[in-house]
Design a protein around this motif. Sequence first.
Motif, PDB file in Angstrom:
ATOM      1  N   GLY A  48       0.824  -1.200   0.000  1.00 13.25           N
ATOM      2  CA  GLY A  48       0.000   0.000   0.000  1.00 13.25           C
ATOM      3  C   GLY A  48       0.857   1.250   0.000  1.00 13.25           C
ATOM      4  N   GLU A  49       0.221   2.367   0.321  1.00 15.65           N
ATOM      5  CA  GLU A  49       0.912   3.654   0.215  1.00 15.65           C
ATOM      6  C   GLU A  49       1.589   4.043   1.538  1.00 15.65           C
ATOM      7  OE1 GLU A  49      -1.314   6.665  -1.993  1.00 15.65           O
ATOM      8  OE2 GLU A  49      -0.822   8.098  -0.421  1.00 15.65           O
ATOM      9  N   ALA A  50       0.786   4.247   2.562  1.00 15.09           N
ATOM     10  CA  ALA A  50       1.303   4.741   3.840  1.00 15.09           C
ATOM     11  C   ALA A  50       0.278   4.466   4.924  1.00 15.09           C
ATOM     12  CB  ALA A  50       1.564   6.245   3.753  1.00 15.09           C
ATOM     13  N   PRO A  51       0.720   4.362   6.178  1.00 19.85           N
ATOM     14  CA  PRO A  51      -0.249   4.166   7.260  1.00 19.85           C
ATOM     15  C   PRO A  51      -1.187   5.363   7.384  1.00 19.85           C
ATOM     16  CG  PRO A  51       2.026   3.859   8.046  1.00 19.85           C
ATOM     17  CD  PRO A  51       2.101   4.420   6.664  1.00 19.85           C
ATOM     18  N   GLY A  52      -2.436   5.091   7.760  1.00 24.76           N
ATOM     19  CA  GLY A  52      -3.385   6.142   8.108  1.00 24.76           C
ATOM     20  C   GLY A  52      -3.448   6.287   9.621  1.00 24.76           C
ATOM     21  N   GLN A  53      -4.495   6.954  10.099  1.00 21.57           N
ATOM     22  CA  GLN A  53      -4.583   7.250  11.536  1.00 21.57           C
ATOM     23  C   GLN A  53      -4.648   5.977  12.382  1.00 21.57           C
ATOM     24  OE1 GLN A  53      -7.906   9.708  12.690  1.00 21.57           O
ATOM     25  NE2 GLN A  53      -7.289   9.697  14.842  1.00 21.57           N
ATOM     26  N   GLN A  54      -5.542   5.050  11.976  1.00 22.03           N
ATOM     27  CA  GLN A  54      -5.676   3.836  12.801  1.00 22.03           C
ATOM     28  C   GLN A  54      -4.426   2.969  12.760  1.00 22.03           C
ATOM     29  OE1 GLN A  54      -9.409   3.674  10.942  1.00 22.03           O
ATOM     30  NE2 GLN A  54     -10.293   2.522  12.640  1.00 22.03           N
ATOM     31  N   GLU A  55      -3.814   2.904  11.574  1.00 20.98           N
ATOM     32  CA  GLU A  55      -2.590   2.118  11.439  1.00 20.98           C
ATOM     33  C   GLU A  55      -1.492   2.703  12.329  1.00 20.98           C
ATOM     34  OE1 GLU A  55      -4.428   3.187   8.793  1.00 20.98           O
ATOM     35  OE2 GLU A  55      -5.245   1.254   8.149  1.00 20.98           O
ATOM     36  N   ASP A  56      -1.399   4.029  12.350  1.00 20.10           N
ATOM     37  CA  ASP A  56      -0.407   4.718  13.183  1.00 20.10           C
ATOM     38  C   ASP A  56      -0.656   4.443  14.665  1.00 20.10           C
ATOM     39  OD1 ASP A  56       1.656   6.884  13.692  1.00 20.10           O
ATOM     40  OD2 ASP A  56      -0.096   7.833  14.613  1.00 20.10           O
ATOM     41  N   GLU A  57      -1.940   4.397  15.044  1.00 22.77           N
ATOM     42  CA  GLU A  57      -2.269   4.160  16.460  1.00 22.77           C
ATOM     43  C   GLU A  57      -1.979   2.715  16.868  1.00 22.77           C
ATOM     44  OE1 GLU A  57      -6.344   5.419  16.813  1.00 22.77           O
ATOM     45  OE2 GLU A  57      -5.769   7.542  16.633  1.00 22.77           O
ATOM     46  N   PRO A  61      -0.473  -2.404   9.377  1.00 20.16           N
ATOM     47  CA  PRO A  61      -0.995  -1.830   8.147  1.00 20.16           C
ATOM     48  C   PRO A  61      -2.418  -2.286   7.846  1.00 20.16           C
ATOM     49  CG  PRO A  61       0.488  -3.622   7.608  1.00 20.16           C
ATOM     50  CD  PRO A  61       0.532  -3.458   9.111  1.00 20.16           C
ATOM     51  N   PHE A  62      -3.157  -1.461   7.156  1.00 19.07           N
ATOM     52  CA  PHE A  62      -4.485  -1.805   6.650  1.00 19.07           C
ATOM     53  C   PHE A  62      -5.382  -2.428   7.734  1.00 19.07           C
ATOM     54  CE2 PHE A  62      -2.420  -1.402   2.455  1.00 19.07           C
ATOM     55  CZ  PHE A  62      -3.382  -0.690   1.778  1.00 19.07           C
ATOM     56  N   LEU A  70     -10.066  -4.600   2.061  1.00 19.42           N
ATOM     57  CA  LEU A  70      -9.010  -5.439   1.470  1.00 19.42           C
ATOM     58  C   LEU A  70      -9.152  -6.892   1.942  1.00 19.42           C
ATOM     59  CD1 LEU A  70      -6.391  -5.679  -0.200  1.00 19.42           C
ATOM     60  CD2 LEU A  70      -5.123  -5.016   1.865  1.00 19.42           C
ATOM     61  N   ASP A  71      -9.356  -7.081   3.230  1.00 17.09           N
ATOM     62  CA  ASP A  71      -9.512  -8.443   3.766  1.00 17.09           C
ATOM     63  C   ASP A  71     -10.739  -9.130   3.151  1.00 17.09           C
ATOM     64  OD1 ASP A  71      -7.275  -8.072   5.269  1.00 17.09           O
ATOM     65  OD2 ASP A  71      -8.259  -8.057   7.220  1.00 17.09           O
ATOM     66  N   LYS A  72     -11.809  -8.367   2.933  1.00 11.05           N
ATOM     67  CA  LYS A  72     -13.032  -8.922   2.320  1.00 11.05           C
ATOM     68  C   LYS A  72     -12.774  -9.358   0.878  1.00 11.05           C
ATOM     69  CE  LYS A  72     -17.319  -7.113   2.114  1.00 11.05           C
ATOM     70  NZ  LYS A  72     -18.385  -6.072   2.266  1.00 11.05           N
ATOM     71  N   ILE A  73     -12.019  -8.522   0.156  1.00 14.12           N
ATOM     72  CA  ILE A  73     -11.684  -8.843  -1.248  1.00 14.12           C
ATOM     73  C   ILE A  73     -10.855 -10.129  -1.298  1.00 14.12           C
ATOM     74  CG2 ILE A  73     -10.310  -8.055  -3.228  1.00 14.12           C
ATOM     75  CD1 ILE A  73     -11.182  -5.138  -2.334  1.00 14.12           C
ATOM     76  N   ASN A  89       3.552  -1.335   3.416  1.00 18.41           N
ATOM     77  CA  ASN A  89       3.373  -0.058   2.732  1.00 18.41           C
ATOM     78  C   ASN A  89       4.697   0.459   2.178  1.00 18.41           C
ATOM     79  OD1 ASN A  89       0.523   0.792   3.093  1.00 18.41           O
ATOM     80  ND2 ASN A  89       1.005   0.683   5.286  1.00 18.41           N
ATOM     81  N   ILE A  90       4.585   1.410   1.247  1.00 17.03           N
ATOM     82  CA  ILE A  90       5.772   2.085   0.701  1.00 17.03           C
ATOM     83  C   ILE A  90       6.499   2.835   1.814  1.00 17.03           C
ATOM     84  CG2 ILE A  90       6.537   3.944  -0.852  1.00 17.03           C
ATOM     85  CD1 ILE A  90       5.613   1.530  -2.390  1.00 17.03           C
ATOM     86  N   VAL A  91       5.773   3.627   2.596  1.00 14.97           N
ATOM     87  CA  VAL A  91       6.400   4.298   3.745  1.00 14.97           C
ATOM     88  C   VAL A  91       5.817   3.748   5.042  1.00 14.97           C
ATOM     89  CG1 VAL A  91       6.975   6.402   2.457  1.00 14.97           C
ATOM     90  CG2 VAL A  91       4.894   6.357   3.847  1.00 14.97           C
ATOM     91  N   LYS A  92       6.670   3.652   6.032  1.00 16.37           N
ATOM     92  CA  LYS A  92       6.307   2.977   7.282  1.00 16.37           C
ATOM     93  C   LYS A  92       5.682   3.917   8.308  1.00 16.37           C
ATOM     94  CE  LYS A  92       8.379  -0.498   5.336  1.00 16.37           C
ATOM     95  NZ  LYS A  92       7.684  -0.910   4.095  1.00 16.37           N
ATOM     96  N   CYS A  93       5.746   5.230   8.072  1.00 22.72           N
ATOM     97  CA  CYS A  93       5.221   6.186   9.052  1.00 22.72           C
ATOM     98  C   CYS A  93       4.122   7.032   8.420  1.00 22.72           C
ATOM     99  CB  CYS A  93       6.344   7.092   9.565  1.00 22.72           C
ATOM    100  SG  CYS A  93       7.668   6.144  10.359  1.00 22.72           S
ATOM    101  N   ARG A  94       3.151   7.398   9.244  1.00 21.37           N
ATOM    102  CA  ARG A  94       1.980   8.138   8.743  1.00 21.37           C
ATOM    103  C   ARG A  94       2.340   9.570   8.337  1.00 21.37           C
ATOM    104  NH1 ARG A  94      -3.049  10.796  12.003  1.00 21.37           N
ATOM    105  NH2 ARG A  94      -4.352  11.197  10.174  1.00 21.37           N
TER     106      ARG A  94
END
Length: 194
Positions: A48-57, A61-62, A70-73, A89-94
């Motif tokens: 993926g691209e980068a962590p979002g808020q929940q991933e950072d917390e 990832p995802f 994604l898990d459903k797909i 993800n490409i970058v590890k930090c949000r």
Amino acid sequence: IPIPADTYPTIDDLAQHCCICQRCELGKTRTHAVVGRGNLQATIMIIGEAPGQQEDEIGLPFVGKSGQLLDKILASVELNPDNDVYICNIVKCRPPENRVPTPDEMAACKPYLLEQIRLVNPKIILLTGATAVKAVTGDKRPITKIRGQWLEWSGRLCMPIFHPSYLLRNPAKEKGKPKWLMWQDIQAVRAKFD
Ligand code: URA
């Protein structure tokens, strides 16, 4: 300072380094460095691209809305997110406000990704969204043009696919629409997996 290939004996060693990494500005604002989830010996790696808020917390990832889709797909073609794939993800930090990571941030983080690919050694790599495609392969074409096509990159089978967040914004399922196209793509992936 470059990180040469073959730096980390295991993903754990790499993760320890990510947790203290200050190679770019994102290191100053992250809560957790987000390295990966899934099977370290998986056949399929999803980038993926980068962590979002929940991933950072949470530090995985995802795990937010995109991740649930994604898990459903994956489950729709009987791929188990815990056994059959490794997700990162490409970058590890949000990035602040979930902005797109800058070219410098992606370049600073890329050695970690290359080491993850070497260590996990997946047969198939799925690149979610144009940013991930560009960061890994350099291909700048729009995702609508290249999704579903197998590319060879670094001796591996790679397929660009839509980012799940794009599907959340474009939920139409009719033939030819984004979710239908994703369904075609994930079935093609499933066929190569077997
Ligand atoms: N979107 C991404 O690209 N990666 C994540 O980890 C979460 C959302």
